[in-house]
Design an enzyme around this catalytic site. Structure first.
Site, PDB file in Angstrom:
ATOM      1  N   GLU A  87       0.872  -1.166   0.000  1.00 28.78           N
ATOM      2  CA  GLU A  87       0.000   0.000   0.000  1.00 28.78           C
ATOM      3  C   GLU A  87       0.916   1.224   0.000  1.00 28.78           C
ATOM      4  O   GLU A  87       1.794   1.333   0.862  1.00 28.78           O
ATOM      5  CB  GLU A  87      -0.875  -0.004   1.258  1.00 28.78           C
ATOM      6  N   ARG A 124       5.236 -12.923   9.689  1.00 28.44           N
ATOM      7  CA  ARG A 124       5.893 -11.669   9.364  1.00 28.44           C
ATOM      8  C   ARG A 124       7.228 -11.596  10.089  1.00 28.44           C
ATOM      9  O   ARG A 124       7.462 -12.288  11.077  1.00 28.44           O
ATOM     10  CB  ARG A 124       5.018 -10.480   9.717  1.00 28.44           C
ATOM     11  N   LYS A 156       4.349   0.510   9.553  1.00 37.15           N
ATOM     12  CA  LYS A 156       4.334   1.787   8.843  1.00 37.15           C
ATOM     13  C   LYS A 156       3.680   2.878   9.673  1.00 37.15           C
ATOM     14  O   LYS A 156       4.056   4.039   9.580  1.00 37.15           O
ATOM     15  CB  LYS A 156       3.605   1.630   7.508  1.00 37.15           C
TER      16      LYS A 156
HETATM   17  P1  ATP Z   1       2.819  -2.483   8.185  1.00 32.17           P
HETATM   18  O1  ATP Z   1       2.462  -3.639   9.039  1.00 32.17           O
HETATM   19  O2  ATP Z   1       4.231  -2.043   8.268  1.00 32.17           O
HETATM   20  O3  ATP Z   1       1.874  -1.332   8.307  1.00 32.17           O
HETATM   21  P2  ATP Z   1       1.477  -3.435   5.888  1.00 32.17           P
HETATM   22  O4  ATP Z   1       1.275  -4.890   5.899  1.00 32.17           O
HETATM   23  O5  ATP Z   1       0.321  -2.585   6.187  1.00 32.17           O
HETATM   24  O6  ATP Z   1       2.741  -3.064   6.723  1.00 32.17           O
HETATM   25  P3  ATP Z   1       1.616  -3.342   3.073  1.00 32.17           P
HETATM   26  O7  ATP Z   1       2.093  -2.260   2.211  1.00 32.17           O
HETATM   27  O8  ATP Z   1       0.184  -3.707   3.037  1.00 32.17           O
HETATM   28  O9  ATP Z   1       2.045  -2.964   4.519  1.00 32.17           O
HETATM   29  O10 ATP Z   1       2.510  -4.626   2.874  1.00 32.17           O
HETATM   30  C1  ATP Z   1       2.841  -5.171   1.616  1.00 32.17           C
HETATM   31  C2  ATP Z   1       3.225  -6.605   1.784  1.00 32.17           C
HETATM   32  O11 ATP Z   1       4.330  -6.729   2.674  1.00 32.17           O
HETATM   33  C3  ATP Z   1       2.085  -7.411   2.378  1.00 32.17           C
HETATM   34  O12 ATP Z   1       1.944  -8.595   1.629  1.00 32.17           O
HETATM   35  C4  ATP Z   1       2.523  -7.695   3.770  1.00 32.17           C
HETATM   36  O13 ATP Z   1       2.033  -8.924   4.217  1.00 32.17           O
HETATM   37  C5  ATP Z   1       4.047  -7.688   3.652  1.00 32.17           C
HETATM   38  N1  ATP Z   1       4.668  -7.329   4.927  1.00 32.17           N
HETATM   39  C6  ATP Z   1       4.445  -6.212   5.655  1.00 32.17           C
HETATM   40  N2  ATP Z   1       5.142  -6.237   6.810  1.00 32.17           N
HETATM   41  C7  ATP Z   1       5.838  -7.402   6.819  1.00 32.17           C
HETATM   42  C8  ATP Z   1       6.739  -8.030   7.735  1.00 32.17           C
HETATM   43  N3  ATP Z   1       7.076  -7.454   8.891  1.00 32.17           N
HETATM   44  N4  ATP Z   1       7.260  -9.230   7.408  1.00 32.17           N
HETATM   45  C9  ATP Z   1       6.930  -9.815   6.249  1.00 32.17           C
HETATM   46  N5  ATP Z   1       6.091  -9.294   5.338  1.00 32.17           N
HETATM   47  C10 ATP Z   1       5.537  -8.099   5.610  1.00 32.17           C
HETATM   48 MG    MG Z   2      -1.411  -3.662   4.712  1.00 30.44          MG
END
Ligand code: ATP
Ligand code: MG
Length: 561
Positions: A40, A266, A276
């Site tokens: 995102e 994760r 984020k």
């Molecule tokens: P955050 O938890 O930092 O807000 P998010 O999941 O909202 O991150 P996205 O931009 O939606 O951020 O993430 C893009 C991809 O990265 C998704 O498929 C998510 O599952 C993966 N991702 C995010 N954080 C991690 C992590 N700590 N370890 C592994 N994969 C991750």
């Molecule tokens: Mg997300």
């Protein structure tokens, strides 16, 4: 060039995701696999994303498939072009290429809308006018079922008309939503008539003012996967409970393919926040200098700090892919980066806290050229010349007036080796009016050129140094942990756990002349001090360096025990 990094071995990569892919290919389920990385664009990518990128792009590469980069741009309020650009830059920097497969969930807004009408016509979605607060109450809890909304029984025609009016902009934000009609008593909260569309009068970075209703993540995601022919939709474990909804939507819509969702744990790293939301707060409230502050666990921050992309890929490989959540030891992270840098980084000399050393029996005005090697294990990295003369600078910490036992560096009467140069003996300590040591007077042994005495006498310490004649003044930024505890935020307030000493600026370091023009993007090892890279803040004649990390490796020691 320096030693090549350790090859990234394909054979050694094995985990449950790769096992599934291997089996699916063997069973002929797919001719070719297709994965995606779906950020995102509401912030910069962090180390957790790197794990996901390495997994999705890595699997596609290893099995001859492709990996799409898809922006999950369904919430225009938080999304910005700056983030879209930074994400692309960071994925490329990390070493991956989506080729022509760059997509946006917003590319599918019209199709997603049509499918929402399809659900309405099938009696599987309805427009709900319930105010958000009441809707929350009607959802029930983990132990109590939810209640049906009074609007749940609206006719198809009324729902269609209202949904079209929502699209036409006839209602204000929050007035109505479109919900799936599934089961308000489901044990899975995600199936209690989840919201599919909300009204949001906000311009979108890509679609501008074309839309004032936007699909939710849950509604957009699986359908976007299906449109793109994604075979394996890999996400993190918190989406496990969303999988029944993902499958419900795929089953009830005339989508062109049937992707499957798989979840992995994760990445969590000690002393580090990979969220984020928190990273956004750090930037917005000025706790760091920006998204690319070298203390940030963002890819932009780590790059600025001098961490090579290949080292991050090695780290992702080392932590592996599993379904069990855990927290990775920070020492493992550092060890992996250090191990990589130790092989790739050229050696240099820099003195962070200079103390002048005058060699009294060295002829005034004499200058010698000494040869320094660029990498101890890699002859191909070559050599460089360094200047030696009567006045040099050594590290202030390398001198002690009253040395304890086992301090073998400089003190009055002690002989040490100057790296690549001579043995010198301290003969006098010069102090200023306040009693602070400002200069050391020494003598050198002219027969010890190169660092060894002809009579074979031993010295315990070898010191790094720079020549007064040509050393270049520099600012050095030394970073410590951004958070002061391994589990930031465990007591509730993550900002309270910020380390007040995470940045230490050394304004008047001295570096050897070859470092004056170190290109941004190259990391070197300054002997005995650690790894350093030039910061983009550098100006001609005023270089600024970031310390990537120190040399001590507590992880290797721990493992050896
Ligand atoms: P955050 O938890 O930092 O807000 P998010 O999941 O909202 O991150 P996205 O931009 O939606 O951020 O993430 C893009 C991809 O990265 C998704 O498929 C998510 O599952 C993966 N991702 C995010 N954080 C991690 C992590 N700590 N370890 C592994 N994969 C991750
Ligand atoms: Mg997300």
């Amino acid at each position: 060039m320096s030693l090549p990094p350790e090859p990234e071995t394909v054979e050694s990569k094995s985990d449950f995701i790769r096992d599934i892919v291997r089996e699916d290919l063997a069973a002929g389920k797919h001719a070719q696999i297709v994965t995606r990385f779906p950020p995102e664009p509401n912030g910069y990518l962090h180390l957790g994303h790197a794990k996901s990128i390495c997994l999705n792009f890595g699997v596609a590469q290893e099995f001859g498939g492709s990996c799409h980069l898809r922006f999950d741009d369904t919430n225009p309020v938080k999304e910005e072009q700056e983030f879209i650009d930074a994400i692309q830059n960071d994925v490329r920097w990390l070493g991956f290429d989506w080729g022509e497969h760059l997509y946006h969930a917003s590319d599918y807004f019209e199709q997603l809308y049509q499918w929402a009408e399809h659900l309405i016509r099938a009696g599987l979605a309805y427009v709900d006018d319930t105010p958000p607060e009441s809707m929350r109450q009607q959802r029930g809890t983990l132990t109590e079922p939810g209640q049906n909304s009074p609007y749940r029984t609206r006719s198809v025609d009324e729902n269609l008309a209202l949904f079209r009016d929502m699209r036409a902009g006839k209602f204000p934000n929050g007035a109505r939503v479109l919900r799936a009609k599934i089961d308000m008593a489901s044990g899975n909260m995600n199936l209690r008539d989840p919201v599919l569309y909300r009204i949001l009068h906000a311009p979108h970075p890509r679609t501008g003012n074309a839309w004032c209703i936007y699909p939710t993540y849950d509604y957009a995601h699986g359908q976007s996967d299906a449109i793109e022919g994604i075979t394996h939709s890999i996400c993190t474990l918190e989406f496990e409970d969303h999988r029944p909804l993902y499958d419900w939507l795929i089953e009830n819509l005339p989508v062109p393919s049937r992707p499957r969702q798989y979840e992995f744990a994760r990445l969590n790293l000690a002393y580090t926040v990979l969220s984020k939301r928190v990273l956004t707060t750090l930037v917005r409230d000025g706790h760091v200098r920006g998204w690319d502050d070298p203390r940030m666990p963002t890819l932009a921050g780590m790059r600025r700090r001098g961490i090579p992309a290949a080292a991050l890929r090695a780290f992702a490989q080392k932590v592996g892919v599993a379904r069990a959540n855990g927290v990775v030891d920070y020492a493992l992270y550092e060890h992996t980066i250090r191990d990589h840098l130790n092989r790739s980084a050229q050696r240099r000399m820099a003195v962070l806290r200079p103390l002048k050393l005058v060699i009294e029996n060295y002829p005034e005005g004499q200058v010698e050229k000494l040869t320094a090697i660029n990498h101890p294990d890699d002859p191909a990295a070559g050599t460089r010349e360094s200047t030696f003369s009567r006045e040099i600078y050594v590290e202030r910490d390398d001198f002690m007036e009253n040395p304890p036992r086992k301090f073998f560096r400089l003190s009055l009467g002690r002989e040490v080796r100057l790296r690549y140069a001579y043995l010198v003996t301290c003969t006098e300590v010069v102090k200023d009016a306040t009693g602070e040591v400002v200069e050391l007077r020494c003598t050198y042994d002219p027969a010890s050129r190169g660092g060894n005495a002809p009579d074979g006498r031993k010295v315990q310490a070898t010191l790094h140094w720079v020549a007064a004649a040509d050393a270049v003044p520099a600012e050095v930024r030394v970073y410590n942990m951004l958070f002061a505890r391994p589990d930031p935020g465990a007591d509730g307030d993550v900002m309270a756990d910020l380390n007040p000493n995470s940045l230490e600026v050394i304004p008047d370091a001295l570096v050897e002349p070859s470092l004056a023009n170190l290109p941004v993007g190259e990391t070197v090892q300054c002997e005995r001090q650690g790894y350093f890279c030039a910061d983009p803040d550098s100006a001609p004649g005023k270089p600024v360096f970031n310390r990537t990390m120190g040399l001590r490796d507590s992880w290797a020691k721990e493992q050896a025990r």
